[in-house]
Design a protein around this motif. Structure first.
Motif, PDB file in Angstrom:
ATOM      1  N   UNK A 247       2.109  -2.270  -0.769  1.00 57.58           N
ATOM      2  CA  UNK A 247       1.828  -1.020  -0.041  1.00 57.58           C
ATOM      3  C   UNK A 247       2.240  -1.330   1.487  1.00 57.58           C
ATOM      4  N   UNK A 248       2.966  -0.286   2.116  1.00 53.11           N
ATOM      5  CA  UNK A 248       3.296  -0.558   3.297  1.00 53.11           C
ATOM      6  C   UNK A 248       2.446  -0.301   4.286  1.00 53.11           C
ATOM      7  N   UNK A 249       2.327  -1.190   5.408  1.00 52.74           N
ATOM      8  CA  UNK A 249       1.077  -0.791   6.416  1.00 52.74           C
ATOM      9  C   UNK A 249       1.144   0.285   7.247  1.00 52.74           C
ATOM     10  N   UNK A 250       2.208   1.118   7.154  1.00 56.38           N
ATOM     11  CA  UNK A 250       2.570   2.471   7.822  1.00 56.38           C
ATOM     12  C   UNK A 250       1.937   3.631   6.918  1.00 56.38           C
ATOM     13  N   UNK A 251       1.661   3.125   5.678  1.00 62.98           N
ATOM     14  CA  UNK A 251       1.260   4.315   4.605  1.00 62.98           C
ATOM     15  C   UNK A 251      -0.041   4.836   5.114  1.00 62.98           C
ATOM     16  N   UNK A 252      -0.230   6.320   4.897  1.00 63.56           N
ATOM     17  CA  UNK A 252      -1.674   6.852   5.377  1.00 63.56           C
ATOM     18  C   UNK A 252      -2.815   6.192   4.681  1.00 63.56           C
ATOM     19  N   UNK A 253      -3.705   5.742   5.337  1.00 66.56           N
ATOM     20  CA  UNK A 253      -5.188   4.947   4.947  1.00 66.56           C
ATOM     21  C   UNK A 253      -4.647   3.440   4.281  1.00 66.56           C
ATOM     22  N   UNK A 254      -3.611   2.973   4.710  1.00 65.80           N
ATOM     23  CA  UNK A 254      -3.300   1.589   4.293  1.00 65.80           C
ATOM     24  C   UNK A 254      -4.000   0.549   4.722  1.00 65.80           C
ATOM     25  N   UNK A 255      -4.490  -0.499   3.821  1.00 61.15           N
ATOM     26  CA  UNK A 255      -4.180  -0.478   2.613  1.00 61.15           C
ATOM     27  C   UNK A 255      -4.763   0.379   1.788  1.00 61.15           C
ATOM     28  N   UNK A 256      -4.173   1.201   0.860  1.00 59.42           N
ATOM     29  CA  UNK A 256      -4.697   2.281   0.042  1.00 59.42           C
ATOM     30  C   UNK A 256      -5.563   1.804  -0.974  1.00 59.42           C
ATOM     31  N   UNK A 257      -6.363   2.648  -1.455  1.00 60.47           N
ATOM     32  CA  UNK A 257      -7.274   2.159  -2.808  1.00 60.47           C
ATOM     33  C   UNK A 257      -6.536   2.112  -3.630  1.00 60.47           C
ATOM     34  N   UNK A 258      -6.930   1.295  -4.720  1.00 57.94           N
ATOM     35  CA  UNK A 258      -6.327   1.127  -6.175  1.00 57.94           C
ATOM     36  C   UNK A 258      -7.375   1.836  -7.187  1.00 57.94           C
ATOM     37  N   UNK A 259      -6.519   2.047  -8.110  1.00 60.62           N
ATOM     38  CA  UNK A 259      -7.045   2.323  -9.513  1.00 60.62           C
ATOM     39  C   UNK A 259      -6.436   1.696 -10.566  1.00 60.62           C
ATOM     40  N   UNK A 260      -7.356   1.081 -11.418  1.00 63.40           N
ATOM     41  CA  UNK A 260      -6.737   0.411 -12.484  1.00 63.40           C
ATOM     42  C   UNK A 260      -7.688   1.063 -13.704  1.00 63.40           C
ATOM     43  N   UNK A 261      -7.001   1.092 -15.023  1.00 60.39           N
ATOM     44  CA  UNK A 261      -7.738   1.603 -16.319  1.00 60.39           C
ATOM     45  C   UNK A 261      -8.486   0.658 -16.548  1.00 60.39           C
TER      46      UNK A 261
END
Length: 312
Positions: A247-261
């Motif tokens: 996840x690129x550090x420039x992304x909104x809210x980076x590091x972004x939260x993860x969802x795994x099943x």
């Protein structure tokens, strides 16, 4: 000494020649764009919707505009398409789930509900630079709850692929802009955004493995964690392989939260987990991700270096 040097130079030139003989290429094949290095296939991007893999799939699930397959250097397929227990999952794709648009609530993820869909629009010219090959694809998000249907978002994917001896490098930049003067509101929700569906053989809580930048391996702890990278993988034909998602550090809210099943091979970077957000007119939502595909067990030290390189 001279003979050793000559042999070394010959070996080096031989290696360079071998690498030069197998550049990455991309070409249109029916409804797909296919990346290869030499005769080895790397990735298939699904443009227009293709044929269903099974006869029991309803037409409402027809979909284009996503990565349909990715292969490791050893030729192992790490993603799935139209899995029986989640027909609306597709390799690597980027729809939103819980939304609000002009007072309505289209769902671009759960296609079977008939509230929203993402359509493929077009592919631009292919390009090659610095060992990478890529193209730009355009999609649009259709609000099916509007009468008549209405385009809510315009999306571009800038997709490129590079190949090395032991890894494939896939860069994806997602740019989403409002198609009207109305924003797309994204309430807090646990998934939606960049999604990846792993190989069907990884179904089951014990068959799909994870490793994050902070060292998390328990999928229950990986879920909701905010990590700059995460490896997801498992065994195929008795050997481990997988993909590290950066996840690129420039992304909104980076590091972004993860969802795994909890039991299925599914991964998602979902920035709206951290609270409501919206995509507003005149301000594009841009998200950058890198996927590094390799055979073998995950390498945390290498992944940390990859993340550092990507951040630059």
């Amino acid at each position: 000494m001279k003979s050793i040097l000559t042999a070394s130079l010959a070996c080096a030139f031989s290696i360079l020649a071998a690498r030069a003989a197998d550049p990455v290429t991309v070409a249109r094949e029916g409804t797909q764009m296919v990346f290869r290095t030499g005769k080895s296939e790397i990735l298939r991007y699904q443009a227009e919707p293709g044929e269903f893999p099974r006869k029991d799939i309803k037409d409402i699930f027809r979909r284009g505009g996503y990565i349909q397959s990715i292969l490791t250097p050893a030729g192992k397929s790490i993603i799935d398409d139209f899995p029986p227990n989640h027909i609306h999952h597709h390799g690597v794709w980027s729809p939103w789930t819980k939304t609000e648009f002009e007072g309505r609530h289209p769902d671009f993820w759960n296609m079977g509900d008939g509230k929203g869909r993402v359509e493929f629009v077009s592919i631009g010219e292919t390009w090659a630079k610095d060992g990478k090959v890529g193209f730009q694809a355009k999609h649009r998000f259709i609000d099916m709850t509007a009468k008549p249907e209405k385009v809510a978002l315009l999306e571009t994917w800038d997709l490129s692929v590079a190949s090395e001896e032991k890894r494939r490098i896939i860069d994806l930049t997602i740019t989403q802009t409002c198609a009207t003067d109305s924003p797309l509101k994204l309430p807090e929700y646990h998934y939606g955004g960049l999604g990846l569906r792993g190989n069907r053989a990884w179904n089951g809580a014990d068959n799909c493995k994870f490793l994050t930048a902070s060292g998390l391996t328990d999928r229950l702890k990986v879920n909701t964690a905010k990590e700059p990278w995460c490896w997801i993988g498992g065994k195929l034909d008795g050997a481990t392989c997988g993909v590290t998602i950066l996840c690129h550090p420039s992304n909104f809210r980076a590091p972004q939260p993860i969802r795994v099943h909890p039991t299925e091979p599914f991964f998602c970077y979902a920035p709206q987990q951290s609270g409501a957000m919206e995509i507003v007119p005149g301000k594009p939502y841009i998200a950058r991700y890198r996927l590094i595909v390799a055979d073998g067990e995950p390498d945390a030290i290498a992944a940390a270096k990859w993340a550092e390189e990507y951040a630059k």
